[in-house]
Scaffold this active site. Structure first.
Site, PDB file in Angstrom:
ATOM      1  N   GLY A   1      -8.444  -7.122   6.087  1.00  0.00           N
ATOM      2  CA  GLY A   1      -9.550  -6.216   5.840  1.00  0.00           C
ATOM      3  C   GLY A   1      -9.310  -4.856   6.467  1.00  0.00           C
ATOM      4  O   GLY A   1      -8.289  -4.623   7.115  1.00  0.00           O
TER       5      GLY A   1
ATOM      6  N   ASN B   1       1.836   2.645   4.112  1.00  0.00           N
ATOM      7  CA  ASN B   1       2.984   2.112   4.860  1.00  0.00           C
ATOM      8  C   ASN B   1       3.928   1.402   3.887  1.00  0.00           C
ATOM      9  O   ASN B   1       4.182   0.206   4.024  1.00  0.00           O
ATOM     10  CB  ASN B   1       2.520   1.132   5.940  1.00  0.00           C
ATOM     11  CG  ASN B   1       1.463   1.719   6.858  1.00  0.00           C
ATOM     12  OD1 ASN B   1       1.732   2.656   7.598  1.00  0.00           O
ATOM     13  ND2 ASN B   1       0.255   1.193   6.804  1.00  0.00           N
TER      14      ASN B   1
ATOM     15  N   GLY C   1      -6.308  -1.837   0.341  1.00  0.00           N
ATOM     16  CA  GLY C   1      -7.739  -1.604   0.414  1.00  0.00           C
ATOM     17  C   GLY C   1      -8.570  -2.852   0.211  1.00  0.00           C
ATOM     18  O   GLY C   1      -8.066  -3.901  -0.200  1.00  0.00           O
TER      19      GLY C   1
ATOM     20  N   CYS D   1      -3.949   0.990   9.849  1.00  0.00           N
ATOM     21  CA  CYS D   1      -5.347   0.568   9.896  1.00  0.00           C
ATOM     22  C   CYS D   1      -5.805   0.178  11.297  1.00  0.00           C
ATOM     23  O   CYS D   1      -7.003   0.055  11.558  1.00  0.00           O
ATOM     24  CB  CYS D   1      -5.596  -0.594   8.938  1.00  0.00           C
ATOM     25  SG  CYS D   1      -4.555  -2.040   9.243  1.00  0.00           S
TER      26      CYS D   1
ATOM     27  N   PRO E   1       0.816  -1.213   0.000  1.00  0.00           N
ATOM     28  CA  PRO E   1       0.000   0.000   0.000  1.00  0.00           C
ATOM     29  C   PRO E   1       0.852   1.267   0.000  1.00  0.00           C
ATOM     30  O   PRO E   1       2.053   1.215   0.276  1.00  0.00           O
ATOM     31  CB  PRO E   1      -0.781  -0.120   1.307  1.00  0.00           C
ATOM     32  CG  PRO E   1       0.196  -0.799   2.226  1.00  0.00           C
ATOM     33  CD  PRO E   1       0.965  -1.776   1.361  1.00  0.00           C
TER      34      PRO E   1
ATOM     35  N   LEU F   1      -2.139  -7.563   9.365  1.00  0.00           N
ATOM     36  CA  LEU F   1      -2.886  -7.970  10.559  1.00  0.00           C
ATOM     37  C   LEU F   1      -4.151  -8.710  10.133  1.00  0.00           C
ATOM     38  O   LEU F   1      -5.109  -8.105   9.669  1.00  0.00           O
ATOM     39  CB  LEU F   1      -3.245  -6.731  11.391  1.00  0.00           C
ATOM     40  CG  LEU F   1      -2.081  -5.781  11.719  1.00  0.00           C
ATOM     41  CD1 LEU F   1      -2.579  -4.562  12.485  1.00  0.00           C
ATOM     42  CD2 LEU F   1      -0.989  -6.488  12.499  1.00  0.00           C
TER      43      LEU F   1
ATOM     44  N   GLU G   1     -14.127   4.299   8.992  1.00  0.00           N
ATOM     45  CA  GLU G   1     -12.666   4.352   9.083  1.00  0.00           C
ATOM     46  C   GLU G   1     -12.164   5.664   8.500  1.00  0.00           C
ATOM     47  O   GLU G   1     -12.588   6.090   7.434  1.00  0.00           O
ATOM     48  CB  GLU G   1     -12.031   3.178   8.330  1.00  0.00           C
ATOM     49  CG  GLU G   1     -10.509   3.152   8.457  1.00  0.00           C
ATOM     50  CD  GLU G   1      -9.876   2.029   7.651  1.00  0.00           C
ATOM     51  OE1 GLU G   1      -8.993   1.336   8.190  1.00  0.00           O
ATOM     52  OE2 GLU G   1     -10.252   1.854   6.482  1.00  0.00           O
TER      53      GLU G   1
END
Length: 483
Positions: free
Chosen positions: A218, A120, A200, A251, A117, A420, A341
């Protein structure tokens, strides 16, 4: 000069990289575990040496976050991760149960496709490289186009360190012409054994639907519950430390504070003292207009921005030193923007009567885009903490610690990780912080521990495939066991 037929060049590049990676991985799989461990150590050292430069480069290129915090994530992904995995057995005989007479042998899965992504970028590359090589695999990165430069630089640092130690060329590589077509080719290539997807929802779904085994994560919509027995000053300090870490791009950062009516005013005052600013009236409308896209999604322009940046974009005035913009939200769902979020310095604030109502509200927030991910609780009531742990559909329940730092293993004993898992409830294949143990196959060698009373005479029955006789024999044996 513009590249012509960029999609075709990207696909061709992927095919070449996979071919080289497959060859390199076969060679690497024959390295001794001692040499593999030393290579991983040197990669960690090389990444540590460049942690600051890579952090600065990531912010410069993407415009997301704070370089000092990105440097910290680079350190977590290199030094802290290495300390966690250095003695881990991943290849060859990894365990032996003498009582059950089972020997477990770890084998690499092969070539790993790693999706990276923009939030990060450098730390995720370091992290995924270390866990991939520790488990004997080759790795190919598919970079987010807006973070291409810093990702390529990170790969270069790691690749050069590996080659200096004798690792084969092609073991670590990256697509230099990133396109959707190239990424699809990588994920679906028959010689790619596994996908590590961090990004995403659309990216993760594409990975799981590619036909290649995948580990994806997710989204997180993390509630932070402050229960009446909590040390409020410490709780607020930790929440703000987490939410401001790299401007909220992780996230696992808190998205909403939920607290009880009996301490609500105390919590609000403490938030104001420590840099929280509560939006009111027209300010809320102005911020909402720039925090969402027309279809209700998160506006990428606000990702990784400071409270000051967001205020400027929205055209509102906030006090100097404001760390986080807070909105007292009334509900949960698509019509309540702050309940979603927000990978930036924005927080929702909710007040409930007691912990049972707080428990229900946290569940609703998780259903609104964070199922299976993370929940933080600040409390000194162990019974309430246990009730949350038993009832909440999350993979990480973080107690009295900043959610960001706790989830990635910086302030807790969890595996240091930037992927994660959210478990099946969150659409993931694992609920763990992903490590080297998830990137191996385990071959089990099992010795006989019970001959089932089979005698040489009875072996003749088996040779004749007399199924009825075998069934009768087993039934008689079971009767004798009961007696």
């Amino acid at each position: 000069m513009d590249i012509q037929d960029k999609d075709l060049q990207s696909i061709q590049e992927v095919r070449i990289l996979v071919k080289k990676a497959k060859k390199a991985q076969k060679e690497f799989a024959n390295f001794s575990t001692q040499l593999i461990d030393e290579i991983v150590k040197q990669l960690s050292i090389a990444a540590m040496a460049e942690a600051e430069n890579l952090g600065k480069l990531a912010v410069e290129e993407t415009g997301f976050g704070i370089w000092q915090d990105k440097m910290t994530k680079n350190i977590v992904a290199s030094q802290k991760l290495y300390e966690h995995i250095k003695d881990m057995k991943t290849i060859g005989i990894i365990s032996e149960d003498k009582d059950r007479k089972i020997v477990e042998i770890g084998t690499p899965v092969g070539v790993i496709a790693a999706l990276i992504p923009s939030t990060n970028p450098t730390s995720t590359v370091i992290y995924k490289t270390l866990i991939a090589l520790k488990s004997g695999n080759a790795i190919i990165f598919s970079p987010h186009p807006s973070a291409l430069k810093c990702i390529l630089k990170t790969v270069k640092v790691l690749k050069e360190a590996a080659v200096r130690m004798g690792a084969p060329e092609g073991l670590i590589s990256c697509i230099s012409i990133p396109t959707m077509e190239g990424t699809n080719e990588l994920m679906k290539h028959e010689d790619v054994s596994m996908i590590l997807a961090t990004g995403g929802t659309a990216m993760v779904k594409a990975a799981y639907s590619s036909g290649t085994p995948a580990l994806g994560v997710g989204p997180g919509n993390v509630p932070a519950y402050i229960e009446r027995s909590a040390d409020v000053k410490k709780a607020v300090s930790k929440i703000l430390a987490s939410k401001t870490f790299d401007n909220g791009t992780v996230c696992a950062s808190e998205q909403a504070i939920v607290t009880e009516k009996c301490i609500s005013d105390y919590v609000k005052n403490e938030l104001r003292k420590q840099g929280g600013y509560f939006l009111t009236g027209e300010e809320i409308d102005k911020v909402v207009r720039i925090m969402e896209t027309p279809n209700g999604g998160m506006n990428p322009r606000i990702v990784g921005k400071s409270a000051k940046d967001i205020a400027a974009m929205a055209g509102i005035t906030i006090p100097e030193g404001t760390k986080v913009l807070i909105c007292e939200e009334k509900g949960v769902g698509k019509e309540y923007p702050f309940s979603k979020e927000k990978l930036t310095q924005l927080l929702a604030f909710y007040t409930v009567e007691d912990w049972t109502e707080g428990c229900e509200l946290c569940y609703k927030l998780l259903e609104n885009g964070g199922m299976g991910h993370t929940l933080a609780i600040h409390s000194n009531n162990e019974e309430v903490i246990r009730q949350f742990a038993l009832k909440k559909p999350v993979s990480r329940l973080l107690v009295n610690t900043p959610s960001t730092q706790g989830a990635i293993g910086l302030s807790t004993g969890l595996t240091p990780a930037l992927t994660l898992g959210c478990g099946a409830v969150g659409g993931s294949a694992t609920s763990d912080n992903v490590g080297p143990e998830h990137l191996i196959n385990i071959r089990r060698m099992a010795y006989e521990v019970d001959d089932l009373g089979i005698t040489p005479k009875e072996n003749k029955i088996i040779d004749k495939l007399d199924i009825d006789a075998i069934c009768k024999m087993v039934i008689e044996e079971l009767k004798n066991v009961k007696k």
